[in-house]
Design a protein around this motif. Structure first.
Motif, PDB file in Angstrom:
ATOM      1  N   HIS A 192      23.644 -42.602  -1.804  1.00  0.00           N
ATOM      2  CA  HIS A 192      25.061 -42.278  -1.808  1.00  0.00           C
ATOM      3  C   HIS A 192      25.612 -42.416  -3.225  1.00  0.00           C
ATOM      4  N   SER A 193      26.636 -41.641  -3.529  1.00  0.00           N
ATOM      5  CA  SER A 193      27.242 -41.727  -4.852  1.00  0.00           C
ATOM      6  C   SER A 193      28.064 -42.992  -5.023  1.00  0.00           C
ATOM      7  N   GLY A 194      28.531 -43.535  -3.904  1.00  0.00           N
ATOM      8  CA  GLY A 194      29.410 -44.705  -3.973  1.00  0.00           C
ATOM      9  C   GLY A 194      30.866 -44.339  -4.134  1.00  0.00           C
ATOM     10  N   LYS A 195      31.151 -43.052  -4.273  1.00  0.00           N
ATOM     11  CA  LYS A 195      32.525 -42.589  -4.445  1.00  0.00           C
ATOM     12  C   LYS A 195      33.268 -42.640  -3.114  1.00  0.00           C
ATOM     13  N   MET A 196      34.502 -43.125  -3.149  1.00  0.00           N
ATOM     14  CA  MET A 196      35.310 -43.193  -1.941  1.00  0.00           C
ATOM     15  C   MET A 196      35.927 -41.823  -1.624  1.00  0.00           C
ATOM     16  N   PRO A 197      36.067 -41.501  -0.353  1.00  0.00           N
ATOM     17  CA  PRO A 197      36.651 -40.206   0.024  1.00  0.00           C
ATOM     18  C   PRO A 197      38.151 -40.158  -0.255  1.00  0.00           C
ATOM     19  N   GLU A 198      38.668 -38.963  -0.394  1.00  0.00           N
ATOM     20  CA  GLU A 198      40.104 -38.768  -0.562  1.00  0.00           C
ATOM     21  C   GLU A 198      40.783 -38.847   0.802  1.00  0.00           C
ATOM     22  N   VAL A 199      41.914 -39.535   0.861  1.00  0.00           N
ATOM     23  CA  VAL A 199      42.672 -39.661   2.104  1.00  0.00           C
ATOM     24  C   VAL A 199      44.131 -39.344   1.823  1.00  0.00           C
ATOM     25  N   ASP A 200      44.713 -38.493   2.644  1.00  0.00           N
ATOM     26  CA  ASP A 200      46.145 -38.172   2.520  1.00  0.00           C
ATOM     27  C   ASP A 200      46.933 -39.285   3.208  1.00  0.00           C
ATOM     28  N   HIS A 201      47.386 -40.237   2.422  1.00  0.00           N
ATOM     29  CA  HIS A 201      48.045 -41.404   3.001  1.00  0.00           C
ATOM     30  C   HIS A 201      49.338 -41.045   3.733  1.00  0.00           C
ATOM     31  N   LYS A 202      50.059 -40.048   3.258  1.00  0.00           N
ATOM     32  CA  LYS A 202      51.333 -39.709   3.892  1.00  0.00           C
ATOM     33  C   LYS A 202      51.157 -39.169   5.303  1.00  0.00           C
ATOM     34  N   SER A 203      49.966 -38.625   5.588  1.00  0.00           N
ATOM     35  CA  SER A 203      49.729 -38.047   6.915  1.00  0.00           C
ATOM     36  C   SER A 203      49.159 -39.061   7.900  1.00  0.00           C
ATOM     37  N   MET A 204      48.922 -40.290   7.463  1.00  0.00           N
ATOM     38  CA  MET A 204      48.345 -41.288   8.360  1.00  0.00           C
ATOM     39  C   MET A 204      49.369 -41.710   9.408  1.00  0.00           C
ATOM     40  N   PRO A 205      48.910 -42.063  10.611  1.00  0.00           N
ATOM     41  CA  PRO A 205      49.844 -42.441  11.680  1.00  0.00           C
ATOM     42  C   PRO A 205      50.673 -43.670  11.317  1.00  0.00           C
ATOM     43  N   GLY A 206      51.982 -43.573  11.606  1.00  0.00           N
ATOM     44  CA  GLY A 206      52.871 -44.714  11.406  1.00  0.00           C
ATOM     45  C   GLY A 206      53.462 -44.850  10.023  1.00  0.00           C
ATOM     46  N   MET A 207      53.050 -44.025   9.070  1.00  0.00           N
ATOM     47  CA  MET A 207      53.559 -44.149   7.709  1.00  0.00           C
ATOM     48  C   MET A 207      55.018 -43.705   7.639  1.00  0.00           C
ATOM     49  N   ALA A 208      55.842 -44.524   6.996  1.00  0.00           N
ATOM     50  CA  ALA A 208      57.248 -44.160   6.799  1.00  0.00           C
ATOM     51  C   ALA A 208      57.345 -43.072   5.741  1.00  0.00           C
ATOM     52  N   THR A 209      58.292 -42.176   5.904  1.00  0.00           N
ATOM     53  CA  THR A 209      58.502 -41.119   4.918  1.00  0.00           C
ATOM     54  C   THR A 209      59.251 -41.676   3.709  1.00  0.00           C
ATOM     55  N   ASP A 210      59.301 -40.894   2.642  1.00  0.00           N
ATOM     56  CA  ASP A 210      60.054 -41.311   1.458  1.00  0.00           C
ATOM     57  C   ASP A 210      61.532 -41.500   1.801  1.00  0.00           C
ATOM     58  N   GLU A 211      62.051 -40.632   2.658  1.00  0.00           N
ATOM     59  CA  GLU A 211      63.455 -40.728   3.059  1.00  0.00           C
ATOM     60  C   GLU A 211      63.712 -42.018   3.850  1.00  0.00           C
ATOM     61  N   GLN A 212      62.794 -42.361   4.729  1.00  0.00           N
ATOM     62  CA  GLN A 212      62.948 -43.583   5.521  1.00  0.00           C
ATOM     63  C   GLN A 212      62.874 -44.827   4.639  1.00  0.00           C
ATOM     64  N   LEU A 213      61.980 -44.811   3.668  1.00  0.00           N
ATOM     65  CA  LEU A 213      61.887 -45.945   2.746  1.00  0.00           C
ATOM     66  C   LEU A 213      63.154 -46.075   1.912  1.00  0.00           C
ATOM     67  N   ALA A 214      63.703 -44.951   1.489  1.00  0.00           N
ATOM     68  CA  ALA A 214      64.940 -44.984   0.714  1.00  0.00           C
ATOM     69  C   ALA A 214      66.086 -45.552   1.547  1.00  0.00           C
TER      70      ALA A 214
END
Length: 205
Positions: free
Chosen positions: A118-140
């Motif tokens: 294995h290369s040891g490289k971590m995969p890319e993950v779209d954090h904003k699309s993960m379940p339960g994540m607050a939006t930028d508007e909600q955080l503001a």
């Protein structure tokens, strides 16, 4: 009688292997039986490297936890309810070290990965699309709130955030292959379900 016990103990010692370290249990994939490896097999071709689900879970949960820390850090100056303040402090004190444990796991994987192809490289993950994540508007909105308004919005967002983490952990437990990642996911299931129950019981007038 003492002689018999001594003989049994001697025979048991004679049949012991070179290492007294316990065997390592390596879970298999969905529908597969776990493997039992001797300590000297760890790091060899018999070792089952983490799969893509394990890697994505760790990358994703680090980002997920970091947003929880961001929200929890707002509570001391903005929250009014003392239970909300205490809960936010607990979340901050718990999830910070959990991030550290996951980052340590990533470093260890990176060191072992080349030996397993294995290369040891971590995969890319779209954090904003993960379940339960607050939006930028909600955080503001949370950052702008004070008193009871903050308490209500904090509970709303953090309950959703924790429920998202439970979904991620449950998905990992059915698709992952690494015993340590599975253990971390189980910890999330237990601690965050308990906190969800606590948050749902808080009444903000």
């Amino acid at each position: 009688m003492l002689f018999v016990v001594a003989v049994v103990a001697f025979l048991a010692a004679c049949t012991a292997r070179e290492s007294d370290a316990p065997n390592v249990i390596v879970p298999g994939g969905p529908g597969e039986q776990a493997q039992t490896l001797a300590p000297e097999d760890v790091g060899t071709d018999r070792w089952v490297a983490p799969n893509e689900a394990d890697l994505k879970y760790v990358v994703g949960m680090i980002g997920h936890h970091r947003q929880a820390l961001e929200m929890a850090a707002l509570a001391p100056e903005r929250a009014q309810n003392e239970t909300v303040k205490a809960l936010a402090s607990r979340i901050y004190d718990t999830q910070g070290p959990e991030i550290g444990a996951m980052e340590q796991w990533q470093r260890q994987f990176g060191e072992k990965a080349p030996a397993h192809g294995h290369s040891g490289k971590m995969p890319e993950v779209d954090h904003k699309s993960m379940p339960g994540m607050a939006t930028d508007e909600q955080l503001a909105a949370l950052k702008a709130a004070r008193g009871a308004d903050f308490d209500r919005l904090f509970l709303q967002l953090m309950i959703a955030h924790h429920e998202g983490a439970l979904k991620m952990a449950l998905d990992l437990l059915s698709t992952g292959s690494d015993a340590r990642v599975e253990e971390m996911a189980n910890d999330v299931m237990v601690s965050q379900q308990d906190e969800i129950n606590t948050m749902k019981a808080i009444k903000i007038p």
